[in-house]
Structures are given as C-alpha cells and as structure tokens.
Design an enzyme around this catalytic site. Structure first.
Site, short mmCIF file in Angstrom:
data_model
loop_
_atom_site.label_atom_id
_atom_site.label_comp_id
_atom_site.label_asym_id
_atom_site.label_seq_id
_atom_site.Cartn_x
_atom_site.Cartn_y
_atom_site.Cartn_z
N HIS A 233 10.76 33.26 31.72
CA HIS A 233 11.44 34.55 31.68
C HIS A 233 10.66 35.62 32.42
CE1 HIS A 233 9.13 36.54 28.35
NE2 HIS A 233 8.96 35.30 27.92
N GLU B 117 14.99 37.64 28.12
CA GLU B 117 14.53 36.70 27.08
C GLU B 117 14.10 37.46 25.84
OE1 GLU B 117 11.37 34.03 25.07
OE2 GLU B 117 11.29 36.11 25.74
N GLU B 118 13.35 38.53 26.05
CA GLU B 118 12.83 39.31 24.93
C GLU B 118 13.92 40.07 24.18
OE1 GLU B 118 9.98 38.75 23.86
OE2 GLU B 118 8.69 38.22 25.53
N ASP C 4 2.92 37.28 28.80
CA ASP C 4 4.30 37.08 28.33
C ASP C 4 5.25 37.97 29.10
OD1 ASP C 4 6.52 36.38 26.85
OD2 ASP C 4 5.88 37.37 25.03
N ASP D 78 6.60 29.40 29.05
CA ASP D 78 6.54 30.72 28.43
C ASP D 78 5.12 30.89 27.88
OD1 ASP D 78 6.96 33.09 27.09
OD2 ASP D 78 8.57 32.35 25.82
#
Length: 184
Positions: free
Chosen positions: A30, A74-75, A42, A103
């Site tokens: 992501h 994604e988050e 991340d 990830d």
C-alpha cells in the site's frame, strides 16, 4: 499538527506479461501511511520493495504473468485492494494464482516473519485458501537455507491480502513487525 486532509487515493497496477497469461502471480503493497507515522516503514518499505522487483524484472519474460499493485487507501479500511478485487470478474479472479503481500517489510526493530498459511502459530479469522501453505513453505525454506531465524506472522485481516483470501485466492508474504517491542 495540521488537520487531516482528504485526498483522492488511486491504485497503481503494473503488469509484465508472461508466456502463460492465464496464470497471474500478483504482489502488492500500500502507498498510504497513517497520519501519525512517517510512512517510511508503513508502508514506504513495501512500496519500495515492489519498485525494486519491477526494476529487476523489467528485462525478463517470465513464465507466468506478473502483476504488481500499489494500493491506495489501505489505512482507510483496505479500500484500494478491496475495491480492486470486488471489481474483478470470477474469470479474472481465477487467473490469479497467488497474491504476495508486502506491508511493513523494513521495521527498525525487525524480525523476519512469514504469513502463517498453515495456521501453525496463529488461527486466522477466515479460511486460508489452499496454496497459501506452499507460499509460506517457500519463504521459510529460503530463510532456513540462508540461516536466518524467522517466525510466523498472523493473517489478522489488517492488510491487503484480506480481499484476496476472502475470494479464495492463495496469499502469503513477508512482515517485519510494527508496534511491538521485540524480545531478546
């Protein structure tokens, strides 16, 4: 800290056709990060890893078609990967042999972790598709061969593999840890 901004999110998909276009090996990471984090782990780490794969494969003609995906949002609830898979016909889903998830693959307090396809360390919240064990075995055999300790990573439903698993597509990948302090 400035207030959060709402920005459009897009998926970026790249494909290198192989000799067999009916067998797609897919990998994804992501692009977005959490508001509170710098994003380099991340998930700048997973996104950069996929770019490295793309550069190294650019002059190859693989046996299987290779599809790389950089997911948006994604988050925000796995939106990019979820919408991508939901938009595929069943025939298109059946062409995807497996999905590899990258990830958080460069945590500073890392441990090498492989998603637990055989559920030997963690019971997954959903059925893990057949084929996921073979992905886990491949990564584990590599770490064993090079003498690197590794552990299982839980299929927790918190990353982009979830949409693939829920649609019966085998999944696996690597994770290096995130919010937990590693024991000695």
């Amino acid at each position: 800290v400035p207030a959060p901004e709402q920005r459009p999110q897009k998926n970026v998909i790249a494909e290198l056709r192989g000799a067999n276009d009916n067998n797609v090996v897919m990998a994804g990471a992501h692009l977005d990060s959490v508001q509170a984090g710098p994003g380099i782990n991340d998930n700048g780490s997973g996104s950069a890893s996929l770019l490295e794969v793309a550069q190294n494969m650019s002059k190859n003609r693989p046996q299987n078609t290779v599809r790389l995906a950089w997911w948006g949002a994604e988050e925000a609830g796995l939106i990019g990967s979820r919408e991508y898979v939901a938009g595929l016909s069943q025939e298109e889903k059946d062409r995807i042999a497996l999905y590899l998830n990258f990830d958080m693959v460069a945590s500073p307090n890392y441990i090498f972790m492989v998603y637990d396809g055989d559920e030997s360390g963690f019971e997954a919240p959903v059925a893990v598709p057949d084929g996921s064990v073979a992905i886990e075995d491949l990564f584990e055999s590599y770490f064993t061969k090079v003498g690197r300790p590794y552990d299982d990573a839980e299929f927790s439903g918190r990353s982009d593999y979830q949409a693939f698993i829920l649609n019966g597509i085998p999944a696996g990948g690597l994770f290096t840890g995130a919010e937990d302090i590693k024991s000695a």
